[in-house]
Write a protein that holds these residues in place. Structure first.
Motif, PDB file in Angstrom:
ATOM      1  N   SER A  28      -7.190  -3.283  17.978  1.00  0.00           N
ATOM      2  CA  SER A  28      -8.478  -2.816  17.491  1.00  0.00           C
ATOM      3  C   SER A  28      -9.083  -1.849  18.513  1.00  0.00           C
ATOM      4  CB  SER A  28      -9.404  -4.009  17.280  1.00  0.00           C
ATOM      5  OG  SER A  28     -10.731  -3.591  17.299  1.00  0.00           O
ATOM      6  N   GLN A  76       4.461  -0.929   7.709  1.00  0.00           N
ATOM      7  CA  GLN A  76       3.006  -0.841   7.626  1.00  0.00           C
ATOM      8  C   GLN A  76       2.382  -0.122   8.821  1.00  0.00           C
ATOM      9  OE1 GLN A  76       1.784  -4.901   6.959  1.00  0.00           O
ATOM     10  NE2 GLN A  76       2.075  -4.724   4.747  1.00  0.00           N
ATOM     11  N   SER A  93      -6.025   3.458   9.838  1.00  0.00           N
ATOM     12  CA  SER A  93      -7.360   2.875   9.824  1.00  0.00           C
ATOM     13  C   SER A  93      -8.131   3.333  11.061  1.00  0.00           C
ATOM     14  CB  SER A  93      -7.254   1.356   9.783  1.00  0.00           C
ATOM     15  OG  SER A  93      -8.482   0.775  10.125  1.00  0.00           O
ATOM     16  N   ARG A 152      -6.501  -8.072   0.096  1.00  0.00           N
ATOM     17  CA  ARG A 152      -6.671  -6.643   0.316  1.00  0.00           C
ATOM     18  C   ARG A 152      -7.919  -6.108  -0.361  1.00  0.00           C
ATOM     19  NH1 ARG A 152      -2.120  -4.035   2.581  1.00  0.00           N
ATOM     20  NH2 ARG A 152      -1.520  -5.581   4.127  1.00  0.00           N
ATOM     21  N   VAL A 174     -10.405  -6.643   2.497  1.00  0.00           N
ATOM     22  CA  VAL A 174     -10.300  -5.402   3.260  1.00  0.00           C
ATOM     23  C   VAL A 174     -11.119  -4.288   2.613  1.00  0.00           C
ATOM     24  CG1 VAL A 174      -8.741  -3.649   4.137  1.00  0.00           C
ATOM     25  CG2 VAL A 174      -8.050  -6.061   4.163  1.00  0.00           C
ATOM     26  N   THR A 175     -10.855  -4.025   1.339  1.00  0.00           N
ATOM     27  CA  THR A 175     -11.533  -2.900   0.691  1.00  0.00           C
ATOM     28  C   THR A 175     -13.030  -3.138   0.551  1.00  0.00           C
ATOM     29  OG1 THR A 175      -9.512  -2.576  -0.545  1.00  0.00           O
ATOM     30  CG2 THR A 175     -11.431  -1.346  -1.276  1.00  0.00           C
ATOM     31  N   LEU A 221      -6.922  -5.318   9.347  1.00  0.00           N
ATOM     32  CA  LEU A 221      -7.705  -4.320   8.623  1.00  0.00           C
ATOM     33  C   LEU A 221      -9.104  -4.816   8.331  1.00  0.00           C
ATOM     34  CD1 LEU A 221      -4.993  -2.976   6.144  1.00  0.00           C
ATOM     35  CD2 LEU A 221      -5.892  -1.855   8.200  1.00  0.00           C
ATOM     36  N   SER A 274       0.815  -1.218   0.000  1.00  0.00           N
ATOM     37  CA  SER A 274       0.000   0.000   0.000  1.00  0.00           C
ATOM     38  C   SER A 274       0.846   1.264   0.000  1.00  0.00           C
ATOM     39  CB  SER A 274      -0.910   0.060   1.227  1.00  0.00           C
ATOM     40  OG  SER A 274      -1.273  -1.207   1.642  1.00  0.00           O
ATOM     41  N   GLU A 280       0.310   2.940   7.824  1.00  0.00           N
ATOM     42  CA  GLU A 280      -0.865   2.545   7.043  1.00  0.00           C
ATOM     43  C   GLU A 280      -1.929   1.940   7.954  1.00  0.00           C
ATOM     44  OE1 GLU A 280      -0.116  -0.830   4.634  1.00  0.00           O
ATOM     45  OE2 GLU A 280      -2.231  -1.033   4.094  1.00  0.00           O
ATOM     46  N   VAL A 281      -1.501   1.038   8.836  1.00  0.00           N
ATOM     47  CA  VAL A 281      -2.467   0.368   9.704  1.00  0.00           C
ATOM     48  C   VAL A 281      -3.026   1.352  10.731  1.00  0.00           C
ATOM     49  CG1 VAL A 281      -2.761  -1.504  11.372  1.00  0.00           C
ATOM     50  CG2 VAL A 281      -1.327  -1.850   9.360  1.00  0.00           C
ATOM     51  N   THR A 315      -1.709  -8.281   8.807  1.00  0.00           N
ATOM     52  CA  THR A 315      -2.176  -6.926   8.534  1.00  0.00           C
ATOM     53  C   THR A 315      -3.549  -6.949   7.870  1.00  0.00           C
ATOM     54  OG1 THR A 315       0.068  -6.101   8.380  1.00  0.00           O
ATOM     55  CG2 THR A 315      -1.645  -4.790   7.310  1.00  0.00           C
ATOM     56  N   SER A 316      -3.701  -7.844   6.875  1.00  0.00           N
ATOM     57  CA  SER A 316      -5.004  -7.951   6.208  1.00  0.00           C
ATOM     58  C   SER A 316      -6.080  -8.311   7.213  1.00  0.00           C
ATOM     59  CB  SER A 316      -4.963  -9.021   5.112  1.00  0.00           C
ATOM     60  OG  SER A 316      -4.054  -8.676   4.112  1.00  0.00           O
TER      61      SER A 316
END
Lengths: 267, 534, 499, 312
Positions: free
Chosen positions: C476, C244, C251, D155, D159-160, C230, A232, C247-248, C226-227
């Motif tokens: 979270s 990451q 969220s 992802r 995720v998206t 998220l 990303s 990025e994380v 990570t996925s």
């Protein structure tokens, strides 16, 4: 033999990659191994066409140099299995009898192994590195070639021109080499083309599991694996080597398809 | 009266190649028309065009009118109401034209299901009736069988049964007897003749064999290189061919060829002798060894014969009779289970240490012209191969020897650089013969060398063999299922059936006065031009 | 066509199903570390340590500030000579309802200290014996004083197990499904996949744990964790790659606080193999490295550059020392003077250190080494490391407590069993000071000893320290109060589900 | 009964094969450098501790005797115990195998419709535009690294779009379908092109057979000829490839299971190799091998049912 357009496309693609590999020093804009603390994760720009990676190396130059390793792995990775597989397959198919029985038993034992896991275990035994990957491939990958070659040899064994050669009093090794081999080649060569793609992919998968080529080699699979965590934030690190991999894979696959068509064995 | 089928100015084109060039003919209701020609003459394409059963690459022009219906202009849907119901077709090799995965009964029933309202039990009854009509014994049993369980003749009958299912007005028969043994061929032809009478069939019969056509059809057209060269009543065409090509065709027919009877050199010891030769296929498996059984299948059940120098021995028999197996044993391709082979009175070992020396004297030429040559080897190299491998002449003389050999078999020297696929069947067969001659053998075994060739080529190859025998004093063993060919070439003959020699003797005696009923059946089955409709 | 239709159906089914699956009253933590045994003495591997803390209560515990607090031991006294400790136990029960007795405590702690299969007995070396004095009293006698001894009553393998349970069912059965004394007990353990815990109703701390249970899920791949984070499939991610973190963290439903750790990353030369047996070569190797830039590249600026051989989170960390500064030219000269220019060295790494290896190789080669990177898998790495079959490698380590005793024994002591983290660094003075510092009861003198140990070992480059990273774990917003202590323990019992 | 005898004899034949597989695996494992005990007890344990534990596990016995002990237990149906977890290997297999089996079967379910659809579509007009597009897209699908595709799918879809879970296996059957959707889809991406290519060429081969002409001559029409004749005949060669693909899928499960944190055999296998957990690797390999053998047997039986020419 008319060149099929597919073959031409594929061959052109492979040729272009070969040229890139040969001319890598001329095409590259940076030293593919030079780190640059000032340009960590730089996005694509005039200086770094494909951006730079997590240690500041130029992705474009690494993709260019990576073609060398990809071709090296792809080609060398199929040659040993092919030679071993062809030899075993031809001998087994041509002579039949106990030669065939033994070869088939060895094959029976190799086939039920999950291919990838076996490669992985062998690499674990031998240690990482391209050479060991080749050895693992040779030990496992011959099966496909042996099957094809054996099937061809069984047909050829009773074909009239092989019988004719025998009634001419020629020796078995001569007949095998001069009459059986050339006529058994086509399906094997076509299979080889697909195999090249798979071998490159498997190499990448090994890289993903941390058992591939050692750094700092510019190997696409390892580059993709390394770039994954930046998917990303710095997509270019894995995108461009991925694209390169697809392009070379497409090249070989098209060549295989085209070849199959030209040799009329449509696979 | 309007003809049932009328073809006008039919052209069929595959890309650049014109496969059918301006063909026209009529077929009256109840009539039978033969189309004769050699391979590639366009006869089969013509036949298939009548049903518009052409590959998508083909372009057909002209007019085909079947009972008022324009075939070439018809839609696929319309055609499918005609195909199988009003026009039916049978093909050359029944083995490949039957779906290997479907029971015979179901394949016959397919047409019924498609074109009639019959259901279930009624279909089954009708299938059995049809199988009975085509003289398949025990229809109940064979309807349940799969194609591979049937003999070639049975398969062809089954296919005919399928074709007859909807009582078609027109039967197209595309070389229906070609791949069959002579006796089976005869019985199928007889069946077709009978069916014509009993079912009132109109028929178009395509064949390369004028003899077969003569038996079934009153009218014939002769095709050559996509064009019709002669049309007429069969009898008249055979008796008084007008076109040069037709004349040659008829002259080449084994029926019309002059007999050749080479005289053997009288000598005390025969050149080749087989004593009690037995050949077994398969067997030798673990179970066979354990149970001390021979196992497998006995292909040749003890054969004795002798060949004198200069003699031509014919071995004749139907497929599976063991004749080719015996030939292969003579050159060491299969190992006899028992018995011995003598060469010049001494035990020969075609499989032993001196096989190369023995094979220099005894050579075999194979049946299929294209398959007997390595597809990737230029023919010059193919002929030179034995010379080089066995150092039969000094290396620098090889090209000259090759040229000489090619000349001997009437091959154009410019063909030397070609690959087998670039030659015709006849040319390939010559290359194979030249290659065998390179070894300078004393015995030439010809295994069905003429069987895959068209009649005219067949005649040429036979002429070549006769000439070579004269020039070189060759001894020959000539193997064929074709009695006419054997009669022409050989001075003695062996008749084989199911692995056994049932009759042996001088050609004239065997043919004129066969001692065995089987031999007589074989001789009767030879298609003869004389048998044509009056 | 058929495909597209199928996809729509599946998608629809998904949407309906996924809606119902989220409401959970357990905390789900994904970690790359594996749980391989539940027996606290059997392993000192990270995944197991993280689990032990949830299953076994200790005599003492640490509060949020890191201060020692009573746990199973209500109170304790230490004799003046520092050789006898007496612990008074509180009234507490095992998960099966049986009493936690002094007998159990003595059994558990003797097992850790004395059992020959105990994976990590280093902290208990001075222990003579733990003895049950009566039902509620345990005494600990030492052969010699140990300043940090009390703090060792809190570490991962000091958990109390049920003597009856271990003896009745045997160690193997115990190790798979133990009776627990901690906040949680085993619900289901699926080796190689996950350990599902449920609250222990008999836990001594009233009102804890606050959640019904927890899932410790093993997920090797950083990206996958990570996925999952998220996508809301887990509540905590142990180890977000620095790449990451931002990025994380961006969220809405996830936070990635960087929390203090006792981690240290460093280059480990083998002191018995040329060329790194030569101090000047080690110096050159250190001077060739731009440790600031390297740290920045590897952690994206989220870690502190290391200045000592010990982690900076430890007490008595010596902030006044530093390895030689970055000076590639001087490094080259030094190599030249030692006749080691162009020395061929092999850098052995595990796959996680690819980036570091690349950076090191480039910098070392620039200064005149000829580096080959050899990547091996973890199993082989340990094998070769412990056998001393390597030239130089990179790795990290951490310390269970803030007291440096275990740290120095592990990292720079040549006589403490681990050969200075298998680098074979062996300085008699340092070894002696390690033992002295343990026995020293005066805080200031102890501190001076540890600072001196750091000074010498850093000067001699026992290891080339790289950086002190924080823990980068993702949490979270669904939960509150979860963190990983520097001793690698989750504060799961304090955790609450807020949404 | 004939079929039963065939199955029994084939299974008997597989005994030496499995023995060979086990010997090869064992040799590989004992020759892999690295000490399982070190990995087991963690980094801090001293060499002495490790030596003691090695001895307890019998890892210092001679290799041959280790193998025969193992084989002896195997004959009695005992796969041994995991060095790492001290639980029986059979328990681990029971835990992980169904997951991988589910994944493989699910993948096949996802793979078959597009394979059949695409190959029929492209065989209808060989070298037409559809054929070319299918071919090119297929080649691209084939040339993409599975783990990369997996990451992108996770992802994007996970995720998206939030459509599918990106990890795990779930506990109920609908959950299994949901959780394994992305892994199966990822697998399909590279298997579909291979099988499509094969079935397409088989279809083309069969479409040129004489019995197709014969069928057309009966007025059956192209669709019916295709359905009743061409398609069944084309299945045979594809079926054989299918067996090979299943073996590949089992092995390839390593990657997708890692990418999607699916608790399956592939992951167990790799982790066990890395941890030198000998007996788990042995057991898992044997189970994999047995699966492949059974699949091949099933394919042979199926082929025999389709094709009367094959003797069982």
């Amino acid at each position: 033999m008319k060149l099929s357009p597919m073959f031409v496309c594929g061959a052109t693609l492979v040729a272009v990659w070969s040229l890139i590999a040969l001319a890598a020093p001329l095409l590259a804009t940076h030293d593919p191994y030079a780190i640059d603390f000032e340009a960590l994760l730089a996005p694509p720009s005039a200086d770094h066409w494909f951006g730079s990676d997590n240690v500041g190396r130029d992705t474009y130059s690494r993709v260019i140099y990576g073609s060398r390793l990809a071709l090296y792995i792809g080609l060398l990775g199929v040659i040993a299995p092919m030679i071993i597989g062809m030899t075993i397959g031809l001998l087994a198919g041509y002579f039949g009898g106990w030669v065939d029985t033994i070869a088939m038993r060895v094959l029976d034992i190799t086939v039920p192994f999950p291919f990838f896991v076996l490669v992985l275990s062998i690499v674990a035994v031998l240690g990482p590195g391209i050479e060991n990957y080749f050895i693992a491939l040779a030990l496992v990958g011959w099966v496909g070639y042996a099957r094809l070659a054996r099937a061809e040899a069984i047909v050829l064994r009773s074909s009239e021109f092989v019988l004719a050669a025998r009634t001419m009093g020629f020796s078995h090794p001569y007949i095998l080499f001069r009459h059986v081999l050339p006529n058994a080649m086509s399906p094997v060569v076509v299979y080889m083309m697909t195999d090249v793609t798979l071998v490159i992919l498997f190499g990448a998968a090994l890289g993903f599991l941390g058992m591939g080529v050692s750094p700092p080699a510019a190997e696409w699979g390892v580059m993709i694996a390394e770039g994954q965590i930046y998917i990303s934030s710095a997509w270019w690190i894995s995108f461009f080597p991925g694209l390169a991999m697809v392009l070379i894979g497409v090249g070989f696959a098209l060549m295989g398809d085209g070849l199959a068509k030209m040799l009329r064995i449509e696979r | 009266m309007n003809p049932l089928l009328s073809v006008r100015n039919l052209f069929v084109r595959f890309g650049e190649t014109l496969a059918v060039d301006d063909v026209s003919f009529d077929l009256p209701k109840g009539g039978a028309l033969g189309i004769v020609g050699e391979s590639g003459s366009g006869k089969s394409v013509t036949c298939r065009a009548l049903m518009k059963l052409l590959p998508t690459t083909a372009l057909a022009k002209g007019e085909i009118n079947f009972d008022g219906q324009d075939i070439l202009g018809a839609s696929e849907a319309t055609l499918n109401t005609l195909r199988g119901k009003r026009i039916a077709m049978i093909f050359q090799s029944p083995a490949s034209h039957l779906d290997p995965l479907m029971r015979i009964g179901d394949q016959v029933a397919e047409t019924l299901r498609k074109h009639t309202d019959l259901k279930g039990r009624a279909i089954h009854q009708e299938v059995l009736r049809l199988l009975d009509v085509v003289r398949i014994p025990e229809p109940e049993r064979w309807a349940q069988a799969y194609p591979h369980q049937l003999s070639g003749g049975m398969k062809q009958r089954a296919m005919i049964a399928g074709a007859l299912a909807c009582k078609p007005d027109l039967l197209l028969a595309d070389e229906p007897t070609t791949a069959l043994d002579a006796t089976v061929q005869k019985s199928v032809l007889d069946l077709l003749v009978d069916l014509r009478k009993s079912q009132g069939l109109s028929m178009i019969f395509v064949s390369h064999d004028l003899g077969a056509v003569a038996r079934v059809c009153e009218d014939v057209i002769v095709m050559r290189k996509s064009r019709v060269v002669e049309t007429g009543k069969t009898r008249e065409v055979i008796d008084a061919p007008q076109h040069e090509y037709t004349q040659m065709l008829i002259a080449s027919h084994p029926d019309r060829l002059t007999l050749h009877t080479p005289q053997p050199v009288p000598q005390a010891t025969p050149l080749i002798e087989a004593r009690g030769m037995q050949i077994r296929y398969g067997g030798g498996g673990l179970i066979d060894i354990l149970t001390k059984r021979a196992g497998g299948f006995l292909a040749v059940k003890g054969a004795d014969f002798t060949v004198q120098p200069g003699e031509t021995l014919g071995i004749v028999g139907e497929s599976g009779s063991g004749k080719s197996t015996m030939a292969r044993a003579l050159v060491g391709l299969v190992k006899p289970a028992a018995g011995e082979i003598l060469f010049e009175g001494a035990p020969a070992k075609p499989l032993g240490r001196n096989r190369a020396a023995y094979l220099r004297d005894v050579q075999l030429v194979y049946q299929h012209p294209y398959e007997a040559l390595s597809p990737r080897m230029r023919i010059r190299d193919a002929i030179a191969e034995p010379l080089r491998r066995h150092k039969l002449c000094p290396a620098q003389e090889v090209p000259a020897r090759v040229a000489d050999l090619m000349a001997q078999v009437d091959l154009d020297p410019t063909l030397g650089d070609r690959l087998p696929a670039q030659l015709s069947g006849g040319q390939c067969q010559r290359v194979a013969i030249a290659r065998a001659l390179a070894m300078d053998p004393r015995v030439l075994i010809a295994d069905e060398v003429t069987s895959a060739l068209d009649v005219t080529l067949q005649a040429q190859v036979m002429d070549l063999l006769i000439r070579l025998q004269k020039e070189r004093g060759l001894t020959m063993i000539f193997i064929s299922h074709d009695l006419a060919v054997i009669r022409r070439l050989c001075n003695s003959v062996i008749v084989m059936r199911r692995g056994e020699i049932v009759e042996a003797g001088p050609t004239g005696q065997v043919f004129d006065d066969p001692a065995q009923e089987y031999t007589r059946t074989l001789i009767d089955a030879i298609p003869r031009l004389e048998a044509a409709h009056p | 066509m058929i495909n597209a239709k199928g996809l729509v159906i599946v998608t629809f089914a998904t949407a309906t199903l996924a809606g119902g699956a989220i409401a959970q009253d357990i905390v789900r933590i994904a970690s790359p570390n594996k749980v391989t045994t539940l027996d606290p003495i059997a392993s000192a591997a990270a995944g197991n340590i993280e689990a032990f803390g949830q299953l076994y209560a200790r005599l003492l515990r640490k509060d949020a500030e890191g201060k020692l607090q009573p746990a199973l031991a209500e109170s304790w006294t230490v004799s003046d000579d520092g050789l006898t400790y007496t612990f008074e136990l509180r009234d507490a029960k095992f998960s099966d309802g049986s009493e936690i007795t002094a007998e159990d405590v003595a059994f558990s702690l003797n097992r850790v200290a004395k059992d020959e299969a105990s994976a990590y007995p280093a902290a208990y070396a001075p222990v003579s014996a733990f003895t049950a004095v009566d039902e509620d009293t345990v005494s600990l006698t030492l052969d010699y004083p140990s300043a940090p001894m009390l703090s060792y009553m809190e570490i991962f393998n000091a958990g109390i197990v049920s003597k009856d349970d271990v003896e009745a069912r045997g160690e193997d059965a115990f190790a798979a499904d133990p009776v627990s004394s901690g906040p949680f007990m085993v619900d289901v353990w699926k080796p190689n996949d996950r350990l599902t815990l449920k609250a222990n109703p008999n836990y001594w701390r009233e009102g804890y744990p606050k959640v019904a249970g927890a899932d410790l899920i093993e997920v090797q791949d950083d990206n996958t964790r990570t996925s999952m984070m998220l996508a809301g499939e887990i509540d905590a991610n142990r180890g977000v790659p620095f790449a990451q973190v931002d990025e994380v963290d961006a969220s809405d439903s996830v936070n990635v606080p960087l929390s203090p750790s006792t981690l240290i990353y460093g280059v480990m030369p083998n002191h018995t193999k040329p060329p790194f047996d030569n101090l000047n070569v080690r110096k050159a190797a250190a001077m060739a490295l731009n440790r600031e830039a390297t740290t920045k590249a590897m952690t994206l600026g989220k870690a502190v550059v290391a200045n000592s051989t010990l982690p900076n989170a430890l007490t008595y960390h010596n902030a006044d020392i530093a390895p030689p500064a970055y000076d590639p030219a001087a490094a080259r000269e030094l190599l030249e003077s030692e006749d080691a220019l162009g020395a061929e060295i092999t850098l052995m790494i595990t796959p996680t250190f690819e980036q570091a290896a690349t950076l090191l190789k480039a910098q070392w080669d620039a200064a005149g080494f000829k580096t080959t990177v050899e990547r091996v898998d973890g199993g082989l790495w340990w094998d070769r490391l412990t056998k001393g079959d390597y030239q130089v490698t990179i790795n990290w380590w951490y310390n269970e407590t803030e007291d440096p005793d275990l740290a120095v024994r592990w990292a720079v002591c040549g006589s403490c069993g681990n050969n200075s983290y298998y680098t074979n660094y062996n300085n008699e003075d340092v070894n002696q000071m390690v033992e002295d510092a343990l026995r020293e009861q005066d805080d200031a003198k102890r501190g001076a000893l540890y600072k001196e140990i750091q000074r010498i070992s850093t000067e001699e480059l026992a290891q080339i320290p790289l950086y002190y990273p924080p823990f980068a774990n993702a949490y979270s917003t669904r939960i509150k109060g979860l963190t990983l202590t520097p001793a690698l323990q989750w504060t799961l019992e304090e955790t609450e589900i807020v949404n | 009964m004939k079929i039963l005898r065939f199955i029994v004899s084939r299974l008997l034949q597989s005994v030496p094969v499995l023995l060979g597989v086990s010997i090869v695996t064992f040799l590989l494992m004992v020759n892999t450098p690295g000490d399982p005990i070190r990995l087991l007890v963690g980094v801090r344990a001293s060499d002495e501790t490790i030596a003691i534990i090695r001895d307890r596990y019998g890892l210092d016995d001679p290799i041959l005797s280790q193998y025969f002990t193992y084989l002896g237990n195997l004959v009695q149906g005992d796969l041994g115990a995991s060095l790492r977890f001290k639980v029986p290997v059979s328990e681990l297999v029971a835990q992980f195998y169904p997951v991988t089996l589910f994944l493989v079967v699910y993948s096949i379910v996802l793979i078959l419709p597009p394979v059949i659809l695409l190959s029929v579509w492209s065989a209808k007009r060989p070298n037409g535009p559809a054929d070319q597009i299918i071919r090119i897209v297929g080649v691209i699908g084939l040339a993409m690294p599975v783990f990369w595709v997996g990451l992108l799918f996770a992802r994007f879809f996970g995720v998206t779009l939030g459509l599918f879970p990106v990890s795990g296996f779930g506990t109920t059957i609908p959950e299994h379908f949901l959780h394994l959707f992305l892994p199966s889809l990822t697998t399909a991406i590279w298997v579909v092109p291979i099988l499509t290519r094969n079935l397409r060429s088989a279809l083309l081969d069969e479409m040129n057979r004489d019995y197709v002409t014969a069928g057309m001559s009966k007025g059956l029409g192209a669709p019916q000829v295709f359905r009743t004749h061409v398609f069944p005949n084309s299945l045979l060669p594809t079926l054989n490839l299918f067996a090979v693909i299943v073996a590949y899928l089992l092995g390839g499960s390593v990657i997708v299971e890692t990418v999607y944190a699916v608790p399956g055999m592939g992951k167990l296998m790799v982790d066990s190799i890395l941890a030198r957990d000998y007996f788990v690797v042995q057991g898992a390999t044997l189970v994999f091998a047995l699966t492949t053998i059974v699949v091949m047997l099933a394919v042979d039986i199926l082929s025999a049912l389709i094709d009367p020419r094959i003797n069982t």
